[in-house]
Design an enzyme around this catalytic site. Structure first.
Site: not given
Ligand SMILES: C[S@@+](CC[C@H](N)C(=O)[O-])C[C@H]1O[C@@H](n2cnc3c(N)ncnc32)[C@H](O)[C@@H]1O
Length: 232
Positions: A116, A138, A142
């Protein structure tokens, strides 16, 4: 926020969905044992992190939150070998992918936290980073899931805290509602300034942007929106 203020206590790790989806390819699995231990950040929940100790002499320190497959992180690191690039990603297949890129490009300036990013934000000293990047987080579109979004008031304040004066925060999304959500929260965050003057400032990719894997999928409901803030 002063360095004496207690760090926020994050809720459970709900901002990301999966930690692992498929078996790692053999080469990636091997790199977890060989390469990752040499470039992993010390556990940020166990004490503070000093970027100067992570790469002595680094001219800049960047943090990418949620690097996904790591293409952007690796390419930015390849372009700037004198900058320390810290990447955070809890999704283990993504970590495996970035390890392959680091090996392939023979990068010496990347450090990885397979967890994280908010723990890393807490552990970094105030005013210690030049850049923070949140690219296509992400969307949790919703309404009942909005609370899982990475950008919240406390995480925005944590990003502002770790940026040096003049440092920059980049947030990019292809979900209109998340762009509005993030803009509202970043504008409320003391110390962050949005200097956009015209539409091109958020619709045209900054010159140093590297297209990400998620961006290529075009899953959102709008063309990418680029929000760039300066730390006052
Ligand atoms: C939709 S993906 C986009 C990945 C990349 N940035 C791209 O544009 O291809 C979002 C990423 O953020 C990561 N993520 C979500 N919450 C996070 C957190 N608290 N700390 C680090 N990474 C996180 C997820 O595991 C995911 O791989």
């Amino acid at each position: 926020m002063s360095s004496e203020t207690s760090p926020p206590t994050w809720g459970p790790l709900r901002s990301f969905g999966r930690i692992k989806s498929r078996t790692l390819k053999p080469r990636q699995a091997a790199l977890f044992d060989t390469l990752l231990p040499t470039i992993a950040l010390p556990d940020p929940t166990q004490g503070s992190l000093d970027p100067r100790a992570l790469m002595p002499g680094a001219q800049e320190v960047w943090l990418e939150i949620g690097f996904g497959g790591g293409e952007h992180l690796a390419e930015q690191a390849r372009r700037r070998p004198t900058a320390l690039m810290i990447g955070c990603e809890p999704f283990l297949n993504g970590v495996g992918s970035v390890l392959r890129h680091i090996e392939e490009f023979e990068l010496k300036n990347v450090r990885v936290h397979a967890g994280d990013a908010r723990d890393v934000l807490n552990a970094l000293p105030e005013a210690s980073l030049d850049r923070v990047m949140v690219l296509f987080p992400d969307p949790w579109p919703k309404a009942r899931h909005n609370k899982r979004r990475l950008v919240q008031e406390d995480s925005a304040a944590a990003m502002a805290r770790v940026l040096k004066p003049g440092g920059r925060l980049r947030f990019v999304t292809d979900w209109k509602d998340y762009a509005d959500w993030a803009l509202e929260r970043f504008l409320k965050t003391p110390g962050l300034e949005w200097q956009a003057g015209s539409q091109a400032d958020w619709t045209v990719a900054p010159a140093d942007h590297v297209t990400t894997r998620y961006e290529e999928k075009k899953l959102g409901d709008t063309a990418p929106i680029f929000l760039e803030f300066i730390r006052a």
